[in-house]
Design an enzyme around this catalytic site. Structure first.
Site, PDB file in Angstrom:
ATOM      1  N   GLU A  15      -6.347   8.762   1.940  1.00  0.00           N
ATOM      2  CA  GLU A  15      -5.735   7.480   2.335  1.00  0.00           C
ATOM      3  C   GLU A  15      -5.463   7.413   3.837  1.00  0.00           C
ATOM      4  OE1 GLU A  15      -1.605   6.662   2.170  1.00  0.00           O
ATOM      5  OE2 GLU A  15      -1.186   8.391   0.879  1.00  0.00           O
ATOM      6  N   SER A 131       6.844   0.730  -6.669  1.00  0.00           N
ATOM      7  CA  SER A 131       5.605   0.759  -5.882  1.00  0.00           C
ATOM      8  C   SER A 131       4.405   0.267  -6.684  1.00  0.00           C
ATOM      9  CB  SER A 131       5.322   2.188  -5.411  1.00  0.00           C
ATOM     10  OG  SER A 131       4.070   2.226  -4.745  1.00  0.00           O
ATOM     11  N   LYS A 150       8.492  11.978  -3.255  1.00  0.00           N
ATOM     12  CA  LYS A 150       9.729  12.337  -2.553  1.00  0.00           C
ATOM     13  C   LYS A 150      10.940  11.901  -3.362  1.00  0.00           C
ATOM     14  CE  LYS A 150       8.659  12.638   2.331  1.00  0.00           C
ATOM     15  NZ  LYS A 150       7.429  11.927   2.671  1.00  0.00           N
TER      16      LYS A 150
HETATM   17  N1  PSU Z   1       5.231   8.784   0.120  1.00  0.00           N
HETATM   18  C1  PSU Z   1       5.098   9.780   1.022  1.00  0.00           C
HETATM   19  N2  PSU Z   1       4.296   9.588   2.112  1.00  0.00           N
HETATM   20  C2  PSU Z   1       3.604   8.416   2.300  1.00  0.00           C
HETATM   21  C3  PSU Z   1       3.747   7.369   1.322  1.00  0.00           C
HETATM   22  C4  PSU Z   1       4.546   7.598   0.245  1.00  0.00           C
HETATM   23  O1  PSU Z   1       5.716  10.825   0.865  1.00  0.00           O
HETATM   24  O2  PSU Z   1       2.898   8.271   3.308  1.00  0.00           O
HETATM   25  C5  PSU Z   1       2.981   6.085   1.510  1.00  0.00           C
HETATM   26  C6  PSU Z   1       1.712   6.100   0.633  1.00  0.00           C
HETATM   27  O3  PSU Z   1       0.670   5.425   1.306  1.00  0.00           O
HETATM   28  C7  PSU Z   1       2.153   5.282  -0.584  1.00  0.00           C
HETATM   29  C8  PSU Z   1       3.052   4.264   0.056  1.00  0.00           C
HETATM   30  O4  PSU Z   1       1.095   4.675  -1.283  1.00  0.00           O
HETATM   31  O5  PSU Z   1       3.768   4.984   1.046  1.00  0.00           O
HETATM   32  C9  PSU Z   1       3.990   3.610  -0.935  1.00  0.00           C
HETATM   33  O6  PSU Z   1       4.593   2.489  -0.349  1.00  0.00           O
HETATM   34  P1  PSU Z   1       5.403   1.454  -1.274  1.00  0.00           P
HETATM   35  O7  PSU Z   1       6.601   2.236  -1.765  1.00  0.00           O
HETATM   36  O8  PSU Z   1       5.790   0.328  -0.346  1.00  0.00           O
HETATM   37  O9  PSU Z   1       4.503   1.029  -2.382  1.00  0.00           O
HETATM   38 MN    MN Z   2       8.260  -1.223  -2.540  1.00  0.00          MN
END
Ligand code: PSU
Ligand code: MN
Length: 328
Positions: A15, A131, A150
């Site tokens: 990614e 997410s 995390k």
């Molecule tokens: N968690 C991590 N490092 C990251 C991400 C999540 O420890 O870089 C990034 C990834 O690209 C994941 C995104 O898909 O954050 C999730 O964002 P959201 O919670 O807005 O869906």
């Molecule tokens: Mn979100």
């Protein structure tokens, strides 16, 4: 990359949100290139994914990776919902797990390695902040190799939602969901597999049977690089309190929490982050190689029914694999 796919060679998707939003420059570019090298060392082809000038792109060049890393957070974070807008505008975006999975699947790539996935945020019963990564896992046939998620998230609710959507979460050499910096979360996983071959066999069974959907392969950080759960928890609590006090919402929540936890833990968290991503890239490469060997025996799409699984007799049924065991 396209030639590798056409020849049935193993490919691993990577990614780009992790490059432009997940780590500072220049460590982000250095890490992205080391991750590609780690995939190659296992005999697989890396395909870093992003939206480049409106095009869904699998297999960025070194120059394109460098540009994303230098631009950092000036490049928009692109999840699934952002893809049509970026395409129509001819714009560039750094893809999240959800968007990377979608593009990988369109390109015919089945294995994807990253750091951590998004999940159900703490307090989601009020904020509804869940997410899009989880819903992509429910619908898109790609295996995501990660170090769990995390603890800025509610990991228990994250597992519950994945279960609801029928997404297997498999511990690699562990009975517990890893919590990114920490090897353990205290949350038991229903399944554990101990070899890339067993993982490939499970993926093959899932997709050849028509089950579809994604898989979470949870690979704990190496013990030497781990940050203890108790040590990280205080920093996470502080980051969450700050996010609430500042009214951070929506797509900004995850980058805010990641940046604050990184700042509060100092350089150690970045070092751990780099190591766990490299570990996931190596495992992703091994799984892709094993999966390419299995799929060479049959084709995934040509098998519409479970009864058609009989041609797979050269494979040992999963339930009897010696290294496979139900843990919970
Ligand atoms: N968690 C991590 N490092 C990251 C991400 C999540 O420890 O870089 C990034 C990834 O690209 C994941 C995104 O898909 O954050 C999730 O964002 P959201 O919670 O807005 O869906
Ligand atoms: Mn979100």
């Amino acid at each position: 990359m396209a030639a590798a796919l056409a020849e049935g060679r193993p490919v691993v998707a990577l990614e780009s949100t992790i490059i432009s939003h997940g780590m500072p420059w220049p460590q982000n570019v250095e890490t992205a290139l080391r991750v590609e090298a780690a995939v190659r060392e296992q005999g697989a082809v890396p395909a870093t994914i992003a939206v480049v000038d409106g095009r869904l792109t699998a297999g960025l060049s070194g120059t394109q990776i460098e540009a994303l890393g230098r631009a950092g957070t000036a490049v928009p974070k692109a999840s699934r919902r952002d893809l049509p807008l970026l395409m129509a505008a001819g714009a560039t975006g750094a893809t999240t797990v959800a968007a990377t999975m979608f593009i990988a699947a369109r390109a015919g790539i089945r294995v994807f390695a990253t750091g951590g996935i998004g999940g159900v945020h703490r307090g989601a019963e009020r904020s509804f902040d869940v997410s899009a990564d989880l819903l992509e896992l429910a619908r898109t046939p790609v295996a995501v190799v990660c170090a769990g998620a995390k603890a800025i998230l509610d990991l228990k609710l994250t597992l519950e939602l994945l279960e609801t959507h029928g997404v297997p979460v498999v511990g690699y050499g562990t009975d517990e969901l890893p919590a990114f910096y920490s090897r353990r979360s205290g949350l038991k996983l229903p399944w554990r597999l101990d070899t890339p071959q067993a993982l490939a066999q499970m993926l093959h069974a899932q997709w050849a049977s028509g089950l579809g959907g994604g898989v979470v392969i949870a690979n704990p950080i190496a013990a030497a690089h781990e940050i203890a759960h108790d040590e990280i928890t205080a920093h996470i609590e502080q980051a969450l309190a700050e996010a609430q006090a500042q009214g951070v919402e929506g797509a900004a929540v995850t980058p805010f929490l990641l940046a604050r936890v990184a700042a509060l833990t100092g350089g150690r968290s970045l070092a751990a982050n780099i190591e766990l991503v490299l570990g996931n890239a190596r495992l992703g490469g091994q799984i892709a190689v094993a999966l390419a060997t299995l799929t060479a025996l049959t084709t995934l799409t040509a098998i519409p029914e479970i009864t058609a699984l009989t041609p797979l007799t050269p494979l040992t049924p999963l339930a009897t694999l010696p290294e496979a065991g139900r843990t919970g």
